[in-house]
Design a protein around this motif. Structure first.
Motif, PDB file in Angstrom:
ATOM      1  N   ASN A 219       0.870  -1.060  -0.043  1.00  0.00           N
ATOM      2  CA  ASN A 219      -0.007   0.047  -0.033  1.00  0.00           C
ATOM      3  C   ASN A 219       0.827   1.082   0.125  1.00  0.00           C
ATOM      4  O   ASN A 219       0.569   2.261  -0.586  1.00  0.00           O
ATOM      5  CB  ASN A 219      -1.004   0.038   1.232  1.00  0.00           C
ATOM      6  N   TRP A 220       1.964   1.281   0.663  1.00  0.00           N
ATOM      7  CA  TRP A 220       2.737   2.460   0.740  1.00  0.00           C
ATOM      8  C   TRP A 220       3.430   2.779  -0.874  1.00  0.00           C
ATOM      9  O   TRP A 220       3.207   3.838  -1.281  1.00  0.00           O
ATOM     10  CB  TRP A 220       3.887   2.275   1.856  1.00  0.00           C
TER      11      TRP A 220
ATOM     12  N   SER B 106       0.947   4.209  -3.033  1.00  0.00           N
ATOM     13  CA  SER B 106       0.641   5.456  -2.550  1.00  0.00           C
ATOM     14  C   SER B 106       1.692   6.483  -3.101  1.00  0.00           C
ATOM     15  O   SER B 106       1.153   7.824  -3.116  1.00  0.00           O
ATOM     16  CB  SER B 106       0.127   5.707  -1.039  1.00  0.00           C
TER      17      SER B 106
END
Length: 169
Positions: free
Chosen positions: A65-66, A69
């Protein structure tokens, strides 16, 4: 020696979870066959693991997810740096580089080589239209017998639910 086939080795290993603060190990056995006369075939490896290491599912999701993003694709160099330091946010990249190097080492090993990942010289994330993350690496592998440091270009596709897939150029 296995007649007309190659040299077979039986190994007993202990795997350690290097990420776990509490030292956890599992036993492992492996059968490795180096085909006779072949410099281009990867050794055949059969592995049995007795037990399980801790799950990395949460950390995998967090890293995925990092990366997804980020406004710009990740680019980094010299992991670890000349003092052996890996920035904490790049530790997952370093671990993926270990996976990629393991594939390269397996594909290019002979009975007379001993490779070790020395450094991620360069890594660049490549934007994709699917859910996979793609990282193009330049890895420096130290061949311990000859003392050569060899650069390898490797592409790694990774998704937390599908694992890693590696190709080399």
């Amino acid at each position: 020696d296995t007649d007309d086939v190659g040299h077979k080795y039986y190994l007993e290993l202990e795997l350690e979870d290097v990420l776990d603060t509490v030292s956890q190990t599992v036993n492992c056995t492996a059968e490795v066959l180096y085909p006779l006369g072949s410099k281009t075939s990867a050794p055949d490896v059969q592995v049995t693991v007795q037990g399980e290491l801790r799950s990395t599912e949460e950390a995998d999701k967090e890293f995925y997810n990092w990366i997804r993003s980020l406004e710009k694709e990740l680019v980094a160099e010299n992991i670890p740096d000349s003092h052996g330091n890996v920035p904490p946010e790049l530790e997952p990249i370093h671990l993926l580089a270990w996976v990629a190097s393991g594939y390269v080492i397996w594909q290019n090993s002979t009975e007379n080589t001993k490779f070790h990942l020395a450094q991620v010289k360069h890594v660049k994330q490549v934007k994709r239209s699917d859910e996979d993350l793609q990282f193009d690496f330049v890895l420096l592998l130290h061949e311990m017998v000859s003392q050569e440091v060899l650069p390898w270009e490797v592409t790694l596709l990774w998704h937390p639910q599908r694992g890693a897939r590696v190709s080399q150029s």
